[in-house]
Write a protein that holds these residues in place. Structure first.
Motif, PDB file in Angstrom:
ATOM      1  N   CYS A  13       0.559  -1.356  -0.072  1.00  0.00           N
ATOM      2  CA  CYS A  13      -0.083   0.061  -0.318  1.00  0.00           C
ATOM      3  C   CYS A  13       0.339   1.149   0.000  1.00  0.00           C
ATOM      4  CB  CYS A  13      -0.850   0.119   1.507  1.00  0.00           C
ATOM      5  SG  CYS A  13      -2.152  -0.829   0.708  1.00  0.00           S
ATOM      6  N   GLN A  16       2.289   1.631  -3.148  1.00  0.00           N
ATOM      7  CA  GLN A  16       0.719   1.844  -4.325  1.00  0.00           C
ATOM      8  C   GLN A  16       0.629   3.948  -4.229  1.00  0.00           C
ATOM      9  OE1 GLN A  16      -0.128   0.035  -6.959  1.00  0.00           O
ATOM     10  NE2 GLN A  16       1.879  -0.759  -6.274  1.00  0.00           N
ATOM     11  N   ALA A  17       0.455   3.474  -3.154  1.00  0.00           N
ATOM     12  CA  ALA A  17      -0.183   5.264  -2.557  1.00  0.00           C
ATOM     13  C   ALA A  17       1.380   6.342  -3.026  1.00  0.00           C
ATOM     14  CB  ALA A  17       0.105   5.235  -1.118  1.00  0.00           C
ATOM     15  N   ALA A  19       3.522   5.473  -5.674  1.00  0.00           N
ATOM     16  CA  ALA A  19       3.428   5.623  -7.017  1.00  0.00           C
ATOM     17  C   ALA A  19       2.371   6.433  -7.714  1.00  0.00           C
ATOM     18  CB  ALA A  19       3.286   4.121  -7.741  1.00  0.00           C
ATOM     19  N   GLY A  20       1.571   6.414  -6.936  1.00  0.00           N
ATOM     20  CA  GLY A  20       0.121   7.031  -7.410  1.00  0.00           C
ATOM     21  C   GLY A  20       0.153   8.402  -8.122  1.00  0.00           C
ATOM     22  N   TYR A  21       0.748   9.244  -6.378  1.00  0.00           N
ATOM     23  CA  TYR A  21       1.151  10.335  -6.697  1.00  0.00           C
ATOM     24  C   TYR A  21       1.704  10.505  -7.074  1.00  0.00           C
ATOM     25  CZ  TYR A  21       2.458  15.107  -4.743  1.00  0.00           C
ATOM     26  OH  TYR A  21       2.333  16.121  -4.305  1.00  0.00           O
ATOM     27  N   ARG A  23       2.597   9.622 -10.370  1.00  0.00           N
ATOM     28  CA  ARG A  23       1.766   9.424 -11.718  1.00  0.00           C
ATOM     29  C   ARG A  23       1.487  10.343 -12.118  1.00  0.00           C
ATOM     30  NH1 ARG A  23      -0.672   4.421 -10.455  1.00  0.00           N
ATOM     31  NH2 ARG A  23       1.397   3.188 -11.093  1.00  0.00           N
ATOM     32  N   ARG A  24       0.236  10.799 -11.010  1.00  0.00           N
ATOM     33  CA  ARG A  24      -0.139  11.875 -10.778  1.00  0.00           C
ATOM     34  C   ARG A  24       0.274  13.202 -12.039  1.00  0.00           C
ATOM     35  NH1 ARG A  24      -3.304  13.201  -6.341  1.00  0.00           N
ATOM     36  NH2 ARG A  24      -1.748  12.069  -5.194  1.00  0.00           N
ATOM     37  N   PRO A  27       3.814  10.065 -15.177  1.00  0.00           N
ATOM     38  CA  PRO A  27       4.233   8.154 -15.340  1.00  0.00           C
ATOM     39  C   PRO A  27       5.486   7.905 -15.251  1.00  0.00           C
ATOM     40  CG  PRO A  27       1.978   9.922 -16.227  1.00  0.00           C
ATOM     41  CD  PRO A  27       2.826  10.412 -16.264  1.00  0.00           C
ATOM     42  N   ALA A  30       6.746   7.357 -11.916  1.00  0.00           N
ATOM     43  CA  ALA A  30       5.920   6.532 -11.378  1.00  0.00           C
ATOM     44  C   ALA A  30       6.377   5.117 -11.359  1.00  0.00           C
ATOM     45  CB  ALA A  30       4.625   6.098 -11.254  1.00  0.00           C
ATOM     46  N   CYS A  31       7.107   4.375 -12.888  1.00  0.00           N
ATOM     47  CA  CYS A  31       7.705   3.182 -12.561  1.00  0.00           C
ATOM     48  C   CYS A  31       9.124   3.484 -12.130  1.00  0.00           C
ATOM     49  CB  CYS A  31       7.898   3.275 -14.301  1.00  0.00           C
ATOM     50  SG  CYS A  31       5.937   2.366 -14.664  1.00  0.00           S
TER      51      CYS A  31
END
Length: 100
Positions: A13, A16-17, A19-21, A23-24, A27, A30-31
């Motif tokens: 989690c 994911q949190a 990387a999600g931030y 990614r916005r 992108p 994030a990877c």
């Protein structure tokens, strides 16, 4: 020590949190963040005992290490007899006393 680690129930989690931030805004970054995090886990498993001890947070058995290329993100881990446990991955600006 072999290059082994285990992840606590929080790590998926946390990653994911974060990387999600990221990614916005970017992108591709994030990877790169996820790859850098897992590279750091491997590095820590090969070099246990490095990083800052976190007595300041009330956890003397926990150490922290910055993710290369994403230095604001901290990996919190502890040494075990045959591996390390990745405990949390958090942004350094968070309230670490509360979130650990």
């Amino acid at each position: 020590m072999s290059s082994r680690w285990e992840e606590s129930e929080f790590v998926f989690c946390d990653l994911q949190a974060a990387a999600g931030y990221i990614r916005r805004h970017n992108p591709a970054a994030a990877c790169a963040f996820l790859e850098a995090a897992y590279d750091s886990f491997e590095f820590l498993a090969r070099n246990p005992g490095i990083g800052r001890t976190r007595v300041d947070l009330g956890f003397p058995e926990i150490r922290s290490w910055r993710i290369k290329g994403f230095r604001r993100y901290l990996i919190f881990y502890r040494e075990m007899p045959d591996r390390i446990q990745i405990w949390r991955v958090l942004h350094g600006a968070r309230d670490l006393h509360r979130d650990l």
